[in-house]
Scaffold this motif. Structure first.
Motif, PDB file in Angstrom:
ATOM      1  N   GLN A 261       0.831  -1.209   0.000  1.00 25.04           N
ATOM      2  CA  GLN A 261       0.000   0.000   0.000  1.00 25.04           C
ATOM      3  C   GLN A 261       0.865   1.258   0.000  1.00 25.04           C
ATOM      4  O   GLN A 261       0.557   2.231  -0.690  1.00 25.04           O
ATOM      5  CB  GLN A 261      -0.950   0.018   1.198  1.00 25.04           C
ATOM      6  CG  GLN A 261      -1.949   1.183   1.151  1.00 25.04           C
ATOM      7  CD  GLN A 261      -2.795   1.170  -0.113  1.00 25.04           C
ATOM      8  OE1 GLN A 261      -3.508   0.207  -0.397  1.00 25.04           O
ATOM      9  NE2 GLN A 261      -2.726   2.244  -0.900  1.00 25.04           N
TER      10      GLN A 261
ATOM     11  N   LYS B 174       2.063   1.726  -3.447  1.00 29.05           N
ATOM     12  CA  LYS B 174       1.006   2.319  -4.276  1.00 29.05           C
ATOM     13  C   LYS B 174       0.888   3.820  -4.015  1.00 29.05           C
ATOM     14  O   LYS B 174       0.769   4.617  -4.957  1.00 29.05           O
ATOM     15  CB  LYS B 174      -0.333   1.644  -3.986  1.00 29.05           C
ATOM     16  CG  LYS B 174      -0.478   0.237  -4.514  1.00 29.05           C
ATOM     17  CD  LYS B 174      -1.867  -0.285  -4.171  1.00 29.05           C
ATOM     18  CE  LYS B 174      -2.110  -1.679  -4.695  1.00 29.05           C
ATOM     19  NZ  LYS B 174      -3.469  -2.177  -4.343  1.00 29.05           N
TER      20      LYS B 174
ATOM     21  N   SER C  68      -4.394   5.229  -4.039  1.00 25.17           N
ATOM     22  CA  SER C  68      -3.706   5.390  -2.769  1.00 25.17           C
ATOM     23  C   SER C  68      -4.665   5.163  -1.614  1.00 25.17           C
ATOM     24  O   SER C  68      -5.883   5.068  -1.790  1.00 25.17           O
ATOM     25  CB  SER C  68      -3.094   6.787  -2.670  1.00 25.17           C
ATOM     26  OG  SER C  68      -4.069   7.739  -2.306  1.00 25.17           O
TER      27      SER C  68
ATOM     28  N   LEU D 178       1.029  -3.606  -9.562  1.00 21.68           N
ATOM     29  CA  LEU D 178       1.626  -2.275  -9.708  1.00 21.68           C
ATOM     30  C   LEU D 178       1.724  -1.855 -11.167  1.00 21.68           C
ATOM     31  O   LEU D 178       1.711  -0.664 -11.472  1.00 21.68           O
ATOM     32  CB  LEU D 178       3.025  -2.257  -9.077  1.00 21.68           C
ATOM     33  CG  LEU D 178       3.104  -2.565  -7.582  1.00 21.68           C
ATOM     34  CD1 LEU D 178       4.563  -2.540  -7.122  1.00 21.68           C
ATOM     35  CD2 LEU D 178       2.276  -1.579  -6.772  1.00 21.68           C
TER      36      LEU D 178
ATOM     37  N   LEU E 225      -3.921   2.451 -10.188  1.00 22.98           N
ATOM     38  CA  LEU E 225      -3.512   2.362  -8.795  1.00 22.98           C
ATOM     39  C   LEU E 225      -4.227   3.422  -7.974  1.00 22.98           C
ATOM     40  O   LEU E 225      -4.424   4.549  -8.431  1.00 22.98           O
ATOM     41  CB  LEU E 225      -1.998   2.537  -8.677  1.00 22.98           C
ATOM     42  CG  LEU E 225      -1.137   1.432  -9.298  1.00 22.98           C
ATOM     43  CD1 LEU E 225       0.334   1.731  -9.077  1.00 22.98           C
ATOM     44  CD2 LEU E 225      -1.488   0.077  -8.706  1.00 22.98           C
TER      45      LEU E 225
END
Lengths: 576, 183
Positions: free
Chosen positions: A483, A486, A525, A515, A523
């Motif tokens: 995470q 990312k 967040s 990824l 992607l």
């Protein structure tokens, strides 16, 4: 029934030829792969040649020089690519003949040139028929194509060298200079924008109008259609007007090449109904636009034992047609933009003890390269040509330095205050040295190195730099901070940065594929911010070589697209 | 500090497009628009997109005064339906995403955010570009921040003294200069 089209937004969004795709210089992956495998992908470069102060081999007059060009393979073999005409009685020739070559960013394209003095008795013979061993050798030179196209003048001056006896070592004699000039062909820069519409489409849905979209394909090799772009799907519309599609001449080959335009009714099952189709070239479509006329769609049908084209009531029109030139990747390189290479190497314990032969970091006494070294060299030897000073930031992560805690981003050169090394060899030396001076540890974290690379990129912006950064991460394992990685990538997507991830060893790389946005969703967040563009490319190094395209070629091929996506979206112009 | 100098900030935000919008679990058909809001009385709105369906495109630039205490901008996607205007989804754009890092002042950021519907469920993505512009009424000396080294602080050998030889890219953090900001 139609074919399934795998693309974004459940198949309803435009692919390949939309404004966004044009802005990103993106194309259809299948098309790109097809063209790459046949050496047709990339900008077309026209090379022209001249020379100065050549050797004078004639007694009563000056030399009559001819230039022969070769491409050099990875194994060192030379393949003849062209011959110029013979310029009579000149030591400073300007050859008229030009050579066109496809520029492939992801490959080191080595060119070798041999100059010959053609004897008078052969002047009336076609140069293709000349036996080179019967001519006087004047000298040779070599360069990499990217060295030429990155020059502001797009000209490179090379020393012609000559050895009296190639079997005797020693410094070769200089015998003049060869000037290689490169110009990108106009067709690589030209983009066509079209707005297409249809009228009176046949209703394919049982209880409503059709949901139409267009698929445009390039017809190559015995009628084989290769999809180039697809429009968005319009809901319940028998008289659709689609958003503009953008096609480059490079994509379609030429304005005269036939294109297949198929109109489908969208089905969420992926099996779309063909409503009708038409075959026209860009030139013909332009004429349709000028005349305001439409053309009837047809539908292949069988009558008895024969195939016929049933002409439909439905028509397709070209609502708008315009052509323009855009700045290309090569324009930006010529205009002073650079690609700055950065590397981050995984030093976690999962690689194995570097002193043992089964370690991924094992340094073979015979000189055979390990996977990390191969990745560094194969990527670095391409990217180095796009960086003027060839000083590269190099980091390691996941190791314990001397008397310190585990570091997830340490300078490979051992310095406390700067991270750069000189050239690809500098990276190799720093890597080897670091192996002997740190303890492999863990866990595997990408976030810190990505954030550091992003910081460099953002500071470059603050300093007014015209640089685009490429971070190569070489890793053997599954990332621990997925995470956080990312989050770092999402933030970096707004900066002039791309990230290449090479997986080594036999681990499961599923998280790496997450990824890589090519193979997954955009992607996101932890705060809900989404990557504004795709900046990550992942390749496991263990993949077998697929035909003519190497693993590294696949890894690097998207970089020009990512670069252009960044530049064009921010309206950054090259200094030409 | 000379308190007589005043600065103000302006947010230039271009609402670009959105993707995969749904309403009541069905794709939005038409008439989506966006309100960018700093506070209840400080906002801007795009026109409705009549053709884009669940993937609308606006490309409209909104200019908003942005007080220095502003911490985020709310992006609200709405849709005109037969039963009135309805909220499709909302997202927050933190000001820290467009100001305060090492990118240059007035750098044009391209940003995307996940939309959440009224139940907090994911509902498409909104794409925007944005920059912050600062206006100062009178000039003041530039303030130099402490340079920050970009090399990692970790190494595997003892620190060396002196300045490294040779040409360096500007990886030592450089010096970021800017106009002082008062609240």
């Amino acid at each position: 029934m139609g074919n399934c089209f795998s693309d974004v937004a459940g198949g309803r969004a435009a692919v390949g030829g939309s404004a966004a795709a044009a802005s990103a210089a993106a194309g259809n992956d299948a098309v790109d792969h097809f063209l790459k495998s046949r050496g047709l992908y990339g900008s077309q470069i026209e090379l022209s040649f001249s020379a100065t102060n050549m050797r004078d081999r004639d007694v009563l007059s000056k030399s009559d020089p001819m230039l022969v060009g070769y491409t050099k393979g990875r194994d060192g073999t030379l393949t003849e690519a062209f011959r110029t005409e013979v310029v009579l009685n000149s030591l400073n020739p300007t050859w008229i003949a030009k050579h066109t070559i496809t520029f492939q960013f992801e490959v080191v394209q080595t060119l070798v040139f041999h100059a010959y003095d053609v004897d008078t008795q052969f002047h009336n013979i076609d140069v293709k028929m000349l036996k080179l061993e019967e001519q006087q050798f004047l000298g040779e030179a070599s360069c990499v194509l990217s060295e030429v196209v990155t020059r502001p003048s797009r000209s490179l001056t090379l020393d012609l060298v000559y050895r009296e006896d190639p079997t005797i070592p020693g410094n070769p004699r200089r015998c003049g200079q060869l000037i290689v000039h490169a110009e990108e062909c106009i067709s690589s820069k030209t983009t066509t924008e079209m707005v297409l519409k249809c009228s009176n489409l046949e209703q394919k849905d049982l209880f409503s109008r059709s949901d139409p979209f267009l698929l445009i394909s390039k017809i190559v090799e015995a009628g084989l259609p290769i999809p180039v772009c697809k429009t968005e799907v319009l809901k319940n519309d028998n008289h659709p007007i689609w958003k503009p599609v953008f096609l480059s001449i490079q994509q379609v080959g030429s304005k005269e090449n036939p294109l297949m335009i198929e109109c489908f009714n969208f089905n969420s099952s992926g099996k779309h109904d063909l409503i009708g189709k038409v075959q026209k070239s860009l030139a013909e479509l332009e004429k349709l636009h000028s005349s305001g006329e439409g053309v009837h769609l047809f539908l292949p049908t069988t009558v008895g034992h024969s195939y016929q084209n049933k002409v439909l009531k439905s028509q397709i029109f070209v609502e708008n047609f315009s052509q323009s030139s855009r700045h290309t990747f090569l324009d930006y390189l010529t205009g002073g933009c650079e690609l700055n290479f950065m590397v981050a190497i995984d030093f976690t314990a999962s690689n194995g003890n570097p002193r043992l032969p089964d370690s991924l970091h094992y340094l073979d006494p015979s000189g055979r390269l390990n996977a990390y070294q191969r990745a560094i060299i194969e990527v670095g030897e391409v990217l180095q040509f796009y960086d003027s000073d060839k000083r590269f930031p190099a980091w390691g992560f996941g190791a314990r330095p001397i008397d310190g805690p585990v570091s997830h981003c340490f300078n490979l050169n051992g310095s406390n205050n700067h991270c750069e090394v000189d050239g690809v060899q500098g990276i190799m030396i720093a890597y080897t040295s670091a192996l002997y001076n740190v303890s492999l540890a863990g866990p595997t974290l990408f976030g810190p190195v990505i954030s550091n690379a992003a910081l460099i990129a953002s500071q470059s912006l603050a300093n007014g730099g015209r640089k685009y950064f490429v971070l190569l991460i070489i890793t053997d394992g599954v990332v621990t901070d997925l995470q956080e990685t990312k989050d770092a990538i999402v933030k970096a997507s707004d900066l002039p940065l791309s990230i290449l991830i090479v997986g080594v060893g036999g681990a499961d790389f599923k998280e790496m594929e997450i990824l890589d946005a090519d193979k997954g969703d955009r992607l996101e967040s932890s705060t809900g911010r989404v990557a504004s563009r795709d900046i990550v490319q992942f390749i496991p190094l263990r993949d077998v070589q697929s035909g003519e395209i190497s693993v590294v070629q696949e890894l690097l091929a998207e970089l020009p697209t990512q670069f252009l996506s960044y530049m064009r979206s921010r309206n950054i112009q090259p200094n030409i | 500090m000379d308190r007589g100098h005043k600065a103000s900030r302006t947010l230039e935000i271009t609402i670009l497009s959105a993707e995969n919008l749904t309403l009541d679990r069905k794709s939005v058909k038409k008439n989506a628009y966006v309100i960018a809001r700093i506070d209840p009385i400080n906002y801007g709105s795009t026109k409705a997109d009549f053709e884009g369906g669940c993937n609308p495109s606006w490309n409209e630039k909104l200019t908003l005064d942005m007080p220095f205490q502003t911490s985020f901008v709310t992006l609200e996607v709405k849709c005109k339906t037969g039963s009135g205007e309805r909220v499709v989804g909302m997202a927050s754009l933190p000001i820290s995403d467009i100001s305060g890092d090492y990118t240059p002042e007035s750098y044009l950021h391209f940003l995307s955010y996940r939309l959440r519907d009224s139940r907090g469920e994911k509902n498409g993505i909104i794409n925007v570009s944005a920059r912050v512009k600062v206006q100062v009424e009178s000039m003041s000396p530039a303030v130099t921040k402490n340079p920050m080294r970009n090399g990692c602080s970790s190494s595997w050998q003892q620190p060396t003294l002196g300045v490294p030889a040779g040409h360096q890219k500007n990886y030592y953090g450089g010096v970021v200069t800017g106009v002082p900001i008062w609240s």
